[in-house]
Write a protein that holds these residues in place. Structure first.
Motif, mmCIF file in Angstrom:
data_model
loop_
_atom_site.group_PDB
_atom_site.id
_atom_site.type_symbol
_atom_site.label_atom_id
_atom_site.label_comp_id
_atom_site.label_asym_id
_atom_site.label_seq_id
_atom_site.Cartn_x
_atom_site.Cartn_y
_atom_site.Cartn_z
ATOM 1 N N PRO A 100 -7.679 -7.459 -4.922
ATOM 2 C CA PRO A 100 -8.920 -6.743 -4.573
ATOM 3 C C PRO A 100 -8.681 -5.523 -3.683
ATOM 4 C CG PRO A 100 -9.257 -9.107 -4.422
ATOM 5 C CD PRO A 100 -7.794 -8.903 -4.635
ATOM 6 N N GLU A 101 -7.840 -5.660 -2.667
ATOM 7 C CA GLU A 101 -7.573 -4.529 -1.772
ATOM 8 C C GLU A 101 -6.815 -3.427 -2.500
ATOM 9 O OE1 GLU A 101 -7.517 -1.997 1.352
ATOM 10 O OE2 GLU A 101 -8.719 -3.825 1.091
ATOM 11 N N LEU A 102 -5.836 -3.801 -3.318
ATOM 12 C CA LEU A 102 -5.085 -2.788 -4.066
ATOM 13 C C LEU A 102 -5.990 -2.055 -5.044
ATOM 14 C CD1 LEU A 102 -1.744 -4.678 -4.867
ATOM 15 C CD2 LEU A 102 -2.128 -2.917 -3.130
ATOM 16 N N ALA A 103 -6.925 -2.792 -5.659
ATOM 17 C CA ALA A 103 -7.861 -2.174 -6.603
ATOM 18 C C ALA A 103 -8.730 -1.132 -5.895
ATOM 19 C CB ALA A 103 -8.728 -3.237 -7.264
ATOM 20 N N LYS A 104 -9.124 -1.444 -4.664
ATOM 21 C CA LYS A 104 -9.925 -0.485 -3.891
ATOM 22 C C LYS A 104 -9.137 0.781 -3.582
ATOM 23 C CE LYS A 104 -12.686 -4.050 -1.568
ATOM 24 N NZ LYS A 104 -13.003 -4.673 -0.251
ATOM 25 N N GLN A 105 -7.810 0.636 -3.485
ATOM 26 C CA GLN A 105 -6.950 1.762 -3.109
ATOM 27 C C GLN A 105 -6.419 2.533 -4.321
ATOM 28 O OE1 GLN A 105 -6.601 2.712 0.029
ATOM 29 N NE2 GLN A 105 -7.857 1.007 0.741
ATOM 30 N N ARG A 127 -6.153 -12.100 -16.152
ATOM 31 C CA ARG A 127 -7.217 -11.577 -17.014
ATOM 32 C C ARG A 127 -8.540 -11.504 -16.255
ATOM 33 N NH1 ARG A 127 -5.989 -10.912 -22.271
ATOM 34 N NH2 ARG A 127 -4.155 -11.989 -23.150
ATOM 35 N N ARG A 128 -8.807 -12.484 -15.424
ATOM 36 C CA ARG A 128 -10.067 -12.499 -14.672
ATOM 37 C C ARG A 128 -10.130 -11.323 -13.699
ATOM 38 N NH1 ARG A 128 -9.689 -17.125 -11.887
ATOM 39 N NH2 ARG A 128 -9.366 -16.135 -9.869
ATOM 40 N N TYR A 129 -9.038 -11.085 -12.971
ATOM 41 C CA TYR A 129 -8.997 -9.965 -12.032
ATOM 42 C C TYR A 129 -9.101 -8.627 -12.772
ATOM 43 C CZ TYR A 129 -7.930 -12.422 -7.653
ATOM 44 O OH TYR A 129 -7.999 -13.197 -6.515
ATOM 45 N N ALA A 130 -8.429 -8.526 -13.925
ATOM 46 C CA ALA A 130 -8.466 -7.283 -14.685
ATOM 47 C C ALA A 130 -9.887 -6.957 -15.134
ATOM 48 C CB ALA A 130 -7.537 -7.392 -15.894
ATOM 49 N N GLU A 131 -10.604 -7.985 -15.573
ATOM 50 C CA GLU A 131 -11.978 -7.771 -16.021
ATOM 51 C C GLU A 131 -12.884 -7.427 -14.840
ATOM 52 O OE1 GLU A 131 -15.517 -10.126 -18.496
ATOM 53 O OE2 GLU A 131 -13.540 -11.059 -18.220
ATOM 54 N N LEU A 168 0.611 6.059 -12.766
ATOM 55 C CA LEU A 168 -0.319 4.941 -12.879
ATOM 56 C C LEU A 168 0.344 3.715 -12.251
ATOM 57 C CD1 LEU A 168 -1.417 5.500 -16.587
ATOM 58 C CD2 LEU A 168 -2.721 6.087 -14.535
ATOM 59 N N ALA A 169 -0.355 3.055 -11.346
ATOM 60 C CA ALA A 169 0.214 1.945 -10.586
ATOM 61 C C ALA A 169 -0.210 0.607 -11.178
ATOM 62 C CB ALA A 169 -0.221 2.025 -9.120
ATOM 63 N N VAL A 170 0.785 -0.272 -11.394
ATOM 64 C CA VAL A 170 0.542 -1.588 -11.991
ATOM 65 C C VAL A 170 1.231 -2.649 -11.139
ATOM 66 C CG1 VAL A 170 0.956 -3.051 -14.006
ATOM 67 C CG2 VAL A 170 0.361 -0.636 -14.324
ATOM 68 N N LEU A 171 0.489 -3.680 -10.776
ATOM 69 C CA LEU A 171 1.074 -4.797 -10.023
ATOM 70 C C LEU A 171 1.879 -5.663 -10.984
ATOM 71 C CD1 LEU A 171 1.301 -6.336 -7.320
ATOM 72 C CD2 LEU A 171 -0.752 -7.611 -7.985
ATOM 73 N N LEU A 173 0.826 -1.206 0.000
ATOM 74 C CA LEU A 173 0.000 0.000 0.000
ATOM 75 C C LEU A 173 0.865 1.263 0.000
ATOM 76 C CD1 LEU A 173 -3.000 -0.856 2.374
ATOM 77 C CD2 LEU A 173 -3.003 -0.629 -0.122
ATOM 78 N N GLU A 174 1.995 1.230 0.707
ATOM 79 C CA GLU A 174 2.902 2.381 0.683
ATOM 80 C C GLU A 174 3.439 2.616 -0.717
ATOM 81 O OE1 GLU A 174 4.920 2.570 5.125
ATOM 82 O OE2 GLU A 174 5.588 0.993 3.737
ATOM 83 N N ALA A 175 3.795 1.528 -1.394
ATOM 84 C CA ALA A 175 4.285 1.649 -2.765
ATOM 85 C C ALA A 175 3.202 2.207 -3.682
ATOM 86 C CB ALA A 175 4.763 0.289 -3.263
ATOM 87 N N LEU A 176 1.992 1.690 -3.545
ATOM 88 C CA LEU A 176 0.867 2.143 -4.366
ATOM 89 C C LEU A 176 0.583 3.626 -4.139
ATOM 90 C CD1 LEU A 176 -1.597 1.606 -6.219
ATOM 91 C CD2 LEU A 176 -2.847 0.905 -4.173
#
Length: 319
Positions: free
Chosen positions: A248-253, A274-278, A232-235, A220-223
């Motif tokens: 999921p948590e990173l997407a919320k943040q 791909r599933r998470y991205a969609e 723009l932040a990318v895992l 989260l600190e990195a994000l």
């Protein structure tokens, strides 16, 4: 750009003196020559069309030289033949010029983080960083700690007679020593047979004498640092760390994307990503993650490309 696999077409012809000569046409080499020619043309066009009245010449030259140093010297590209050396110098010179004139290279960063709750590493990519001083505040202490950690490892190895001279080691950005630089020195001097073989695994891993690490920022600190810097932040390469559960948590943040095309991601990882991205509306990227000889994986620049949708998202984010 992903080059085709090397394929040589052999042909024979008779010379004037009656001898038969056998030659081969390397298709990859032909494609490479075409790409270099295009790159050279763009560079010449950039010089011809660019209005240099407002440019600070000294700063432009310094920036270009830095770009060339970063691309050519830092990864320690292979220089097995004079032709390869000349190709690399030409390409990096052209890229340096283009990045200075056209802004062809976007400011970016890869932040090493660690999820101490779940016990895995997390790498966070930042694209189009508008305020690099923000991310610098996060990563600078990590770089300093990593360098100090390496000096401690050198001290321990020298007690065992390895004779490492820290002043002679290659350094990231000319400042920071990583354990890869230590291994490179040991291999070059014949103290270790290979970069990431048994010696590395028994000394730097699995409870070896140099198996200790530093404290890393949290995911989260990195994000947040990347987002606060206007990026723009990318895992990155989740298949390597198997850290899908934090998406999921990173997407919320505010996570923006996921890295899909990477040598560490396998077929099942592609499906999961791909599933998470969609599900969370994240764009997809990719990259070769080229580290030259400082990586145990045989991969070259351009072997893994970004997804078109990810490129569009990043460019639209810049504009």
């Amino acid at each position: 750009m992903l080059l085709p696999q090397r394929a040589a077409q052999t042909h024979a012809k008779r010379s004037r003196n009656g001898k038969i000569k056998v030659g081969a046409v390397n298709r990859s080499a032909v494609v490479l020559k075409i790409l270099v020619s295009v790159l050279l043309f763009l560079t010449v066009y950039a010089f011809w069309s660019f209005d240099c009245k407002e440019i600070q010449l000294g700063e432009a030259i310094a920036a270009t030289l830095h770009n060339m140093k970063t691309v050519f010297l830092e990864p320690k590209l292979s220089t097995d033949t004079i032709q390869n050396v000349l190709y690399q110098l030409l390409v990096t010179f052209c890229l340096g010029i283009l990045s200075t004139i056209f802004g062809a290279v976007l400011a970016g960063i890869e932040v090493s983080a660690y999820d101490y709750k779940n016990g895995f590493r997390v790498h966070m990519l930042g694209y189009s960083i508008a305020r690099p001083e923000v991310t610098e505040c996060l990563v600078h202490p990590t770089l300093e700690a990593r360098h100090a950690n390496s000096l401690r490892q050198i001290e321990i190895l020298n007690r065992y007679g390895y004779g490492i001279d820290a002043d002679r080691l290659h350094r990231a950005d000319g400042k920071y020593i990583y354990k890869q630089h230590i291994m490179d020195d040991l291999v070059q001097r014949g103290k270790a047979p290979e970069m990431f073989g048994t010696f590395y695994q028994t000394v730097f891993k699995h409870g070896g004498i140099c198996d200790f690490d530093i404290r890393y920022p949290s995911p989260l600190e990195a994000l947040r640092a990347i987002k606060d810097a206007g990026g723009l932040a990318v895992l990155a390469h989740s298949g390597q760390q198997q850290n899908f559960c934090i998406i999921p948590e990173l997407a919320k943040q505010g996570l923006d994307g996921l890295e899909l095309n990477h040598h560490a991601n396998h077929a099942k990882d592609y499906t999961i990503i791909r599933r998470y991205a969609e599900e969370y509306g994240l764009f997809l990227t990719g990259g070769s993650d080229f580290h030259g000889r400082y990586d145990g994986v045989s991969v070259d620049v351009g072997d893994y490309l970004a997804e078109p949708g990810g490129v569009r998202a990043i460019l639209e984010g810049v504009s």
